[in-house]
Enzyme design. Structure first.
Site, PDB file in Angstrom:
ATOM      1  N   TYR A 198      -4.541   1.408  15.662  1.00  0.00           N
ATOM      2  CA  TYR A 198      -2.939   0.951  16.641  1.00  0.00           C
ATOM      3  C   TYR A 198      -3.034   1.150  17.861  1.00  0.00           C
ATOM      4  O   TYR A 198      -2.389   0.429  18.614  1.00  0.00           O
ATOM      5  CB  TYR A 198      -2.111   2.175  16.559  1.00  0.00           C
ATOM      6  CG  TYR A 198      -1.836   2.934  15.095  1.00  0.00           C
ATOM      7  CD1 TYR A 198      -0.500   1.525  15.013  1.00  0.00           C
ATOM      8  CD2 TYR A 198      -2.416   3.136  14.299  1.00  0.00           C
ATOM      9  CE1 TYR A 198       0.142   2.127  13.415  1.00  0.00           C
ATOM     10  CE2 TYR A 198      -1.587   3.742  12.975  1.00  0.00           C
ATOM     11  CZ  TYR A 198      -0.594   2.699  12.550  1.00  0.00           C
ATOM     12  OH  TYR A 198       0.007   3.022  11.546  1.00  0.00           O
TER      13      TYR A 198
ATOM     14  N   HIS B  61      -2.963  11.045   0.807  1.00  0.00           N
ATOM     15  CA  HIS B  61      -1.662  11.067   2.712  1.00  0.00           C
ATOM     16  C   HIS B  61      -1.470  12.108   2.804  1.00  0.00           C
ATOM     17  O   HIS B  61      -0.233  12.047   2.997  1.00  0.00           O
ATOM     18  CB  HIS B  61      -1.112   9.476   2.215  1.00  0.00           C
ATOM     19  CG  HIS B  61      -0.783   8.880   3.698  1.00  0.00           C
ATOM     20  ND1 HIS B  61      -0.753   7.644   3.770  1.00  0.00           N
ATOM     21  CD2 HIS B  61      -0.099   9.424   4.767  1.00  0.00           C
ATOM     22  CE1 HIS B  61      -0.324   6.822   4.656  1.00  0.00           C
ATOM     23  NE2 HIS B  61      -0.393   8.000   5.541  1.00  0.00           N
TER      24      HIS B  61
ATOM     25  N   GLU C 187      -6.707   8.269   6.036  1.00  0.00           N
ATOM     26  CA  GLU C 187      -7.398   8.786   8.165  1.00  0.00           C
ATOM     27  C   GLU C 187      -7.668  10.386   7.401  1.00  0.00           C
ATOM     28  O   GLU C 187      -7.010  11.191   8.168  1.00  0.00           O
ATOM     29  CB  GLU C 187      -6.234   8.905   8.962  1.00  0.00           C
ATOM     30  CG  GLU C 187      -5.439   7.817   8.819  1.00  0.00           C
ATOM     31  CD  GLU C 187      -5.001   7.418   9.747  1.00  0.00           C
ATOM     32  OE1 GLU C 187      -4.431   8.501  10.584  1.00  0.00           O
ATOM     33  OE2 GLU C 187      -3.985   5.847  10.318  1.00  0.00           O
TER      34      GLU C 187
ATOM     35  N   ARG D 252       0.543  -1.169  -0.070  1.00  0.00           N
ATOM     36  CA  ARG D 252      -0.244   0.292  -0.366  1.00  0.00           C
ATOM     37  C   ARG D 252       1.202   1.046   0.001  1.00  0.00           C
ATOM     38  O   ARG D 252       1.939   1.348   1.085  1.00  0.00           O
ATOM     39  CB  ARG D 252      -0.456  -0.108   1.265  1.00  0.00           C
ATOM     40  CG  ARG D 252      -1.784   1.420   1.544  1.00  0.00           C
ATOM     41  CD  ARG D 252      -3.066   0.724   2.880  1.00  0.00           C
ATOM     42  NE  ARG D 252      -3.415   2.451   2.788  1.00  0.00           N
ATOM     43  CZ  ARG D 252      -2.863   3.363   3.611  1.00  0.00           C
ATOM     44  NH1 ARG D 252      -2.601   2.456   4.863  1.00  0.00           N
ATOM     45  NH2 ARG D 252      -3.859   4.315   3.751  1.00  0.00           N
TER      46      ARG D 252
ATOM     47  N   GLU E  35      -3.223  -0.814   7.976  1.00  0.00           N
ATOM     48  CA  GLU E  35      -2.392  -0.403   9.222  1.00  0.00           C
ATOM     49  C   GLU E  35      -2.241  -0.758  10.395  1.00  0.00           C
ATOM     50  O   GLU E  35      -3.704  -0.749  10.825  1.00  0.00           O
ATOM     51  CB  GLU E  35      -2.243   1.691   9.251  1.00  0.00           C
ATOM     52  CG  GLU E  35      -1.290   1.943   7.906  1.00  0.00           C
ATOM     53  CD  GLU E  35      -1.363   3.785   7.629  1.00  0.00           C
ATOM     54  OE1 GLU E  35      -1.207   4.162   9.230  1.00  0.00           O
ATOM     55  OE2 GLU E  35      -1.765   4.706   7.184  1.00  0.00           O
TER      56      GLU E  35
ATOM     57  N   ASN F 220      -7.756   2.043   9.639  1.00  0.00           N
ATOM     58  CA  ASN F 220      -5.682   1.716  10.638  1.00  0.00           C
ATOM     59  C   ASN F 220      -6.304   1.864  11.570  1.00  0.00           C
ATOM     60  O   ASN F 220      -7.133   2.923  12.508  1.00  0.00           O
ATOM     61  CB  ASN F 220      -5.225   2.770  10.158  1.00  0.00           C
ATOM     62  CG  ASN F 220      -5.052   3.137   8.887  1.00  0.00           C
ATOM     63  OD1 ASN F 220      -4.889   2.528   7.565  1.00  0.00           O
ATOM     64  ND2 ASN F 220      -4.531   4.321   8.712  1.00  0.00           N
TER      65      ASN F 220
HETATM   66  C1  FCB Z   1      -0.912   6.946  10.446  1.00  0.00           C
HETATM   67  C2  FCB Z   1      -0.611   7.011   9.605  1.00  0.00           C
HETATM   68  C3  FCB Z   1       0.484   6.914   8.393  1.00  0.00           C
HETATM   69  C4  FCB Z   1       1.492   6.472  10.341  1.00  0.00           C
HETATM   70  C5  FCB Z   1       1.091   6.051  10.995  1.00  0.00           C
HETATM   71  C6  FCB Z   1       2.226   5.989  12.151  1.00  0.00           C
HETATM   72  O1  FCB Z   1      -1.572   7.768  11.474  1.00  0.00           O
HETATM   73  O2  FCB Z   1      -2.116   6.768   8.886  1.00  0.00           O
HETATM   74  O3  FCB Z   1       1.245   7.825   7.985  1.00  0.00           O
HETATM   75  O4  FCB Z   1       2.193   8.251  11.008  1.00  0.00           O
HETATM   76  O5  FCB Z   1       0.216   6.800  11.940  1.00  0.00           O
END
Ligand code: FCB
Length: 447
Positions: free
Chosen positions: A295, A121, A166, A77, A346, A293
């Site tokens: 985390y 992006h 995002e 990607r 992500e 995405n």
């Molecule tokens: C996300 C972004 C990516 C990177 C990661 C850690 O929010 O899409 O570009 O910065 O975090």
């Protein structure tokens, strides 16, 4: 649980973004982006780092594709720098910019790696910002024209297309915290209009892509964090649900239901954005896939957010590691909306890396993070979420926006002085995951 296997057609991939890896910021006719301008402004980025060179991927993509092959990636990607192909954001096309993406995509296909393209992006052409950025509705059509140009040009070779990465971060970090370009601070009203207009631009681009090259799959990538209550107390659960409904649905609701969540409308009151007739029809067009995405998560009590969570591990970004929250998040979204197939576009972790005397980077914590998250996503699939692929953030250490080069996320290390690449243990471990199409629950022993 010893070994968790995945469906045979699962797309194992890795992700990057143009501004974070390409460099070559002013080469071959590229126009300036708001990130060029922002990173060149003293005081904005840790250590004064910029993406001027970044990983120099613009020149070194053949080496990087060779490394992708070594890992065995099935998908990659990447994003296109809008001002590289349209220096002013509209009008004159920079053929050299298009030529670069031709070479990149052709080399990926020759390596048997499926390209997943993201059109935006965050590196907005500076000229578009100067014409009012995402607030000026004329600019939304320029984004759709750019999408059509790319679809006409690469639609014969790329099947899966993403409009935005995002959009929430574009609005919040760009217009409220000001930690991202264009660096506007505390303008919630503008941020809410940007959120709305980005969704309109998304809708226009979906139409433009489909008209330019029929048969492509089109989606959007949303940033979604889990929201968990701090306890089973009804007041904590109610508080967490309120945060979810009034914040985390900002894109999901309009895109998958065609209206803003009533709890969000109540919470925002007279600060709601201006909505033109026809907007929601554009915004809620059927998509072919959703990119998520994720985390980490937030933990909410009746008194507010709880952080840090005692006993939890945190990454270099200050994000809590909590893989089971990922499974809950995917289930929640899947239960609340009628979703198309999902890709994890992500997920990954920043930890400080050290080169050992043996020359290797034994990044056990990153491996552990990925192992836990892969496993929880597999469980979510068994719960009924239709996840088709997974893109680790990131292929390679890169320019982490306001944090500059200080937050390594890669499966591959970048030495920013020499631009030398070194495969980390996590890259070797991922190679084993892909080759066996399964995640071994045993502690990884470096080979
Ligand atoms: C996300 C972004 C990516 C990177 C990661 C850690 O929010 O899409 O570009 O910065 O975090």
């Amino acid at each position: 649980m010893s070994n968790v296997s995945f469906p045979s057609n699962f797309v194992w991939g890795a992700a990057t973004a143009a501004y974070q890896i390409e460099g070559a910021w002013n080469e071959d006719g590229k126009g300036e982006s708001i990130w060029d301008r922002f990173s060149h402004t003293p005081g904005k980025i840790t250590n004064g780092d910029t993406g001027d060179v970044a990983c120099d991927h613009y020149h070194r993509y053949p080496e990087d594709i060779a490394l992708m092959r070594q890992i065995g990636l099935k998908g990659y990607r990447f994003s296109v720098s809008w001002p590289r192909v349209l220096p002013a954001g509209f009008g004159r096309v920079n053929l050299a910019g298009l030529g670069y993406y031709d070479r990149l995509v052709d080399s990926l296909l020759a390596a048997n790696i499926e390209p997943f393209i993201t059109l935006h992006h965050w590196d907005l052409p500076q000229a578009i910002w100067e014409r009012g950025g995402w607030i000026n509705r004329d600019n939304l059509s320029f984004f759709a024209d750019y999408a059509a140009l790319m679809a006409k040009h690469l639609g014969d070779r790329i099947k899966r297309w993403t409009t935005f990465n995002e959009p929430s971060v574009i609005a919040i970090d760009g217009y409220v915290s000001g930690e991202h370009a264009p660096g506007v601070k505390n303008d919630w009203k503008m941020a809410r209009q940007v959120i709305h207009n980005l969704m309109v631009a998304h809708g226009l681009a979906v139409q433009a892509i489909r008209a330019a090259a029929p048969g492509l799959e089109v989606g959007i990538v949303l940033s979604q964090w889990g929201v968990d209550p701090s306890s089973d107390e009804p007041s904590d659960i109610a508080a967490a649900n309120h945060i979810w409904n009034s914040r985390e649905t900002a894109f999901l609701h309009p895109i998958f239901r065609g209206y803003y969540h009533p709890e969000m409308v109540d919470a925002v009151g007279d600060q709601m954005p201006e909505v033109k007739s026809g907007d929601f029809a554009l915004i809620s067009q059927k998509l072919d896939f959703l990119g998520i995405n994720s985390y980490s998560r937030s933990v909410i009590s009746a008194q507010g957010q709880i952080a840090p969570i005692p006993g939890s591990e945190y990454t270099e970004m200050g994000w809590e590691v909590c893989a089971p929250a990922f499974r809950r998040l995917l289930n929640r979204i899947n239960q609340n909306y009628s979703l198309p197939p999902v890709y994890i576009t992500e997920n990954g972790a920043s930890f400080k890396d050290v080169v050992s005397p043996d020359g290797k980077i034994h990044d056990e914590r990153r491996i552990d993070y990925l192992r836990q998250h892969f496993t929880q996503v597999r469980l979510a699939m068994q719960d009924g979420v239709d996840v088709r692929g997974y893109f680790v953030w990131s292929l390679i250490d890169n320019f982490e926006w306001g944090h500059g080069n200080t937050k390594p996320f890669g499966l591959i290390q970048t030495d920013y002085d020499t631009l030398k690449r070194t495969m980390k243990d996590s890259g070797e471990w991922y190679q084993q995951v892909i080759a066996s199409n399964s995640v071994d629950q045993q502690q990884y022993k470096s080979v």
